[in-house]
Enzyme design. Structure first.
Site, PDB file in Angstrom:
ATOM      1  N   HIS A 100       0.700  -1.200  -0.023  1.00  0.00           N
ATOM      2  CA  HIS A 100      -0.045   0.014   0.033  1.00  0.00           C
ATOM      3  C   HIS A 100       0.743   1.187   0.063  1.00  0.00           C
ATOM      4  O   HIS A 100       1.998   1.225   0.644  1.00  0.00           O
ATOM      5  CB  HIS A 100      -0.899  -0.087   0.995  1.00  0.00           C
ATOM      6  N   ASP A 140       0.917   4.315   1.381  1.00  0.00           N
ATOM      7  CA  ASP A 140       1.096   4.811   2.669  1.00  0.00           C
ATOM      8  C   ASP A 140       2.167   4.021   3.347  1.00  0.00           C
ATOM      9  O   ASP A 140       2.962   4.375   4.227  1.00  0.00           O
ATOM     10  CB  ASP A 140       0.132   5.050   3.400  1.00  0.00           C
ATOM     11  N   LYS A 141       1.749   2.706   3.223  1.00  0.00           N
ATOM     12  CA  LYS A 141       3.098   1.620   3.983  1.00  0.00           C
ATOM     13  C   LYS A 141       4.460   1.558   3.569  1.00  0.00           C
ATOM     14  O   LYS A 141       5.293   1.363   4.103  1.00  0.00           O
ATOM     15  CB  LYS A 141       1.961   0.095   4.168  1.00  0.00           C
ATOM     16  N   GLU A 187      10.385  11.635   6.941  1.00  0.00           N
ATOM     17  CA  GLU A 187       9.169  11.728   6.437  1.00  0.00           C
ATOM     18  C   GLU A 187       9.200  11.361   4.895  1.00  0.00           C
ATOM     19  O   GLU A 187      10.157  11.844   4.387  1.00  0.00           O
ATOM     20  CB  GLU A 187       8.245  13.093   6.594  1.00  0.00           C
ATOM     21  N   GLU A 205      14.216  15.960   9.699  1.00  0.00           N
ATOM     22  CA  GLU A 205      15.322  16.211  10.453  1.00  0.00           C
ATOM     23  C   GLU A 205      16.097  15.298  10.981  1.00  0.00           C
ATOM     24  O   GLU A 205      15.293  14.352  11.559  1.00  0.00           O
ATOM     25  CB  GLU A 205      15.014  17.297  11.471  1.00  0.00           C
ATOM     26  N   LYS A 232      -5.415  -4.538   0.629  1.00  0.00           N
ATOM     27  CA  LYS A 232      -6.189  -4.264   1.773  1.00  0.00           C
ATOM     28  C   LYS A 232      -7.104  -5.367   2.305  1.00  0.00           C
ATOM     29  O   LYS A 232      -7.548  -6.141   1.354  1.00  0.00           O
ATOM     30  CB  LYS A 232      -7.014  -2.975   1.432  1.00  0.00           C
ATOM     31  N   PHE A 247      -8.489  -4.327 -10.136  1.00  0.00           N
ATOM     32  CA  PHE A 247      -7.232  -3.508  -9.489  1.00  0.00           C
ATOM     33  C   PHE A 247      -6.007  -3.892 -10.258  1.00  0.00           C
ATOM     34  O   PHE A 247      -5.333  -4.743  -9.562  1.00  0.00           O
ATOM     35  CB  PHE A 247      -7.525  -4.030  -7.827  1.00  0.00           C
ATOM     36  N   ASP A 306      -1.775   5.791  -6.546  1.00  0.00           N
ATOM     37  CA  ASP A 306      -2.182   6.922  -5.194  1.00  0.00           C
ATOM     38  C   ASP A 306      -0.940   7.162  -4.766  1.00  0.00           C
ATOM     39  O   ASP A 306       0.106   6.433  -4.556  1.00  0.00           O
ATOM     40  CB  ASP A 306      -3.007   5.749  -4.499  1.00  0.00           C
ATOM     41  N   ALA A 307      -0.858   8.451  -4.372  1.00  0.00           N
ATOM     42  CA  ALA A 307       0.239   8.975  -3.638  1.00  0.00           C
ATOM     43  C   ALA A 307       0.187   8.374  -2.253  1.00  0.00           C
ATOM     44  O   ALA A 307      -0.745   7.970  -1.729  1.00  0.00           O
ATOM     45  CB  ALA A 307       0.356  10.262  -3.548  1.00  0.00           C
ATOM     46  N   ARG A 321      -0.015   8.112   7.627  1.00  0.00           N
ATOM     47  CA  ARG A 321      -1.189   8.089   7.316  1.00  0.00           C
ATOM     48  C   ARG A 321      -2.168   6.892   7.375  1.00  0.00           C
ATOM     49  O   ARG A 321      -3.343   6.906   7.105  1.00  0.00           O
ATOM     50  CB  ARG A 321      -1.511   8.381   5.795  1.00  0.00           C
ATOM     51  N   LYS A 322      -1.709   5.969   8.110  1.00  0.00           N
ATOM     52  CA  LYS A 322      -2.060   4.848   8.425  1.00  0.00           C
ATOM     53  C   LYS A 322      -2.224   4.451  10.051  1.00  0.00           C
ATOM     54  O   LYS A 322      -1.785   3.420  10.420  1.00  0.00           O
ATOM     55  CB  LYS A 322      -1.669   3.607   7.787  1.00  0.00           C
ATOM     56  N   LYS A 333      10.347   7.913  13.421  1.00  0.00           N
ATOM     57  CA  LYS A 333      10.826   8.583  14.612  1.00  0.00           C
ATOM     58  C   LYS A 333      11.708   7.825  15.426  1.00  0.00           C
ATOM     59  O   LYS A 333      11.031   6.800  15.858  1.00  0.00           O
ATOM     60  CB  LYS A 333       9.492   9.124  15.170  1.00  0.00           C
ATOM     61  N   LYS A 336      11.031  10.730  20.638  1.00  0.00           N
ATOM     62  CA  LYS A 336       9.866  11.208  20.248  1.00  0.00           C
ATOM     63  C   LYS A 336       8.796  10.044  21.134  1.00  0.00           C
ATOM     64  O   LYS A 336       8.393   8.935  20.646  1.00  0.00           O
ATOM     65  CB  LYS A 336       9.618  11.196  18.715  1.00  0.00           C
ATOM     66  N   ASP A 374       5.440  10.341  20.648  1.00  0.00           N
ATOM     67  CA  ASP A 374       4.440   9.811  19.740  1.00  0.00           C
ATOM     68  C   ASP A 374       4.836   8.347  19.800  1.00  0.00           C
ATOM     69  O   ASP A 374       3.932   7.537  19.698  1.00  0.00           O
ATOM     70  CB  ASP A 374       4.609  10.443  18.622  1.00  0.00           C
TER      71      ASP A 374
END
Length: 420
Positions: free
Chosen positions: A16, A18-19, A44, A57, A181, A256, A264-265, A270-271, A291, A295, A297
């Site tokens: 995918h 995003d993955k 990123e 960074e 998916k 598909f 798709d970008a 985003r997941k 990260k 961090k 997060d």
């Protein structure tokens, strides 16, 4: 808590878009931490047709060939030109835009506010060597629906996506492409999983399947193969299985072929719901991938999961959610909240006392306890990248320290003392 309801969670394969980005960002993190465990990394990634861009960074004592890591990661996922679905690790452009970590952020992370306070006694207190890398809230969750203490919908969705990738890589089904998916809807009765209502599987595939060009016939082949090799395989080991009324939606769009970054970008982070509890628990909004452990997060979300799982394993609640909140540059959480959703054997306030008495949730302590800086080097240079697909929580295929449940014994003993 609602007693009778349907709940749905999704997962995605490593192909995918995003993955793809999450894995690239974490592969970069793995490489830096392997060479310099004190690296500060915020990487990123975004991908689209013919291009991968890495920005962020990074401050480190070592050099890392980022473009080579990007291409290697894309290749390992399976994007090898037309064979892999159009995107190509060899010919895609790789751009980088990397700065050092802001000196303002670094000053707060290098020494916590408590250590910079003239009134603080910081004699040899290593836990004050790191302040939280940012402000924010993090949630951890666990429940008794599965052996790994994860909600059943996301557990099943991950298993389906993982199996979909496995049959592609092992050529059990030879026409599959990397993007895919899954989605599972579970029916609950009296708050417990009761039956499987709907299973959705979408997989990228070659334009010609088993010599067949007619799309209707292609989709019939895909449906038969995925039910047999993915759905039936996964549910053969599950207590709750699909029944005669379970709905199967296989490639519901009808075709598909174009997928992945060509279709798709993609973007790192985003997941985040796929990465955690499939929407079954709250989320603070922070992503994990790319990260380093300063961090919160990332590190505090792992710690919150560890605390919640040990409470459930101790038998003190069937559902438990932990919220942690941090201020940038400050080591101690500004708040800790325990919510057992009315399932606790003792009060939520008593559970919170157990957490405060037994768990040091300052970033330096979390990093030390879980050895977060050294995990890549201890795992052949690839640890966080493995987490970047199929979830960071509840993993049974990877030895992750925040899934350890040895603290549950102490929780149970102290809870009995509180009751007495």
């Amino acid at each position: 808590m609602l007693k009778d309801f349907l709940f749905t969670s999704e997962s995605v394969t490593e192909g995918h878009p995003d993955k793809v980005c999450d894995q690239i960002s974490d592969a970069i993190l793995d490489e830096f931490l392997s060479k310099d465990p004190k690296s500060r990394v915020a990487a990123e990634t975004t991908v689209t047709t013919g291009i991968a861009l890495v920005c962020g960074e990074i401050t480190s004592e070592c050099y890392v060939d980022i473009p080579s890591i990007v291409r290697r990661t894309i290749k390992d996922i399976g994007y090898k030109g037309e064979e892999g679905g159009g995107f190509d690790y060899k010919t895609c452009a790789v751009l980088t835009s990397i700065d050092e970590q802001s000196c303002d952020i670094a000053s707060g992370v290098n020494k916590a506010l408590e250590a910079r306070d003239n009134h603080a006694d910081i004699s040899n207190d290593e836990t004050l060597d790191i302040g939280a890398g940012d402000q924010g809230i993090m949630f951890g969750f666990a429940c008794d629906e599965t052996p790994e203490c994860m909600p059943l919908p996301i557990s099943l969705a991950h298993k389906l996506s993982h199996r979909l990738a496995q049959i592609r890589k092992e050529k059990i089904v030879d026409y599959l492409r990397p993007d895919g998916k899954s989605q599972v809807s579970v029916e609950y009765k009296n708050g417990k999983p009761y039956r499987i209502d709907t299973i959705v599987l979408s997989t990228q595939h070659d334009p010609i399947v088993n010599g067949e060009k007619d799309n209707k016939k292609i989709q019939e082949i895909i449906r038969e193969d995925l039910i047999k090799n993915v759905i039936d395989y996964v549910f053969s080991t599950q207590e709750i299985k699909p029944d005669c009324n379970t709905k199967y939606l296989i490639n519901p769009s009808g075709r598909f072929v174009v997928g992945g970054p060509q279709g798709d970008a993609g973007l790192t982070g985003r997941k985040i719901i796929v990465d955690t509890y499939g929407g079954y628990a709250r989320h603070g909004g922070g992503a994990f991938s790319g990260k380093d452990p300063t961090k919160v997060d990332r590190s505090a979300a792992y710690a919150a999961r560890w605390v919640a799982k040990n409470i459930v394993k101790a038998g003190l609640a069937t559902h438990c959610e932990i919220e942690l909140a941090y201020a940038i540059g400050v080591s101690k959480p500004v708040s800790i909240l325990v919510d057992s959703f009315g399932t606790g054997k003792i009060s939520d306030e008593a559970l919170a006392k157990l957490v405060n008495d037994n768990c040091d949730l300052r970033p330096a302590s979390i990093i030390k306890q879980f050895d977060l800086r050294n995990l890549p080097a201890k795992n052949g240079g690839k640890f966080y990248q493995k987490l970047a697909a199929y979830g960071h929580m509840g993993r049974t295929d990877i030895d992750v320290p925040w899934e350890d449940t040895s603290l549950s014994v102490k929780f149970k003993e102290q809870a009995l003392a509180l009751k007495a």
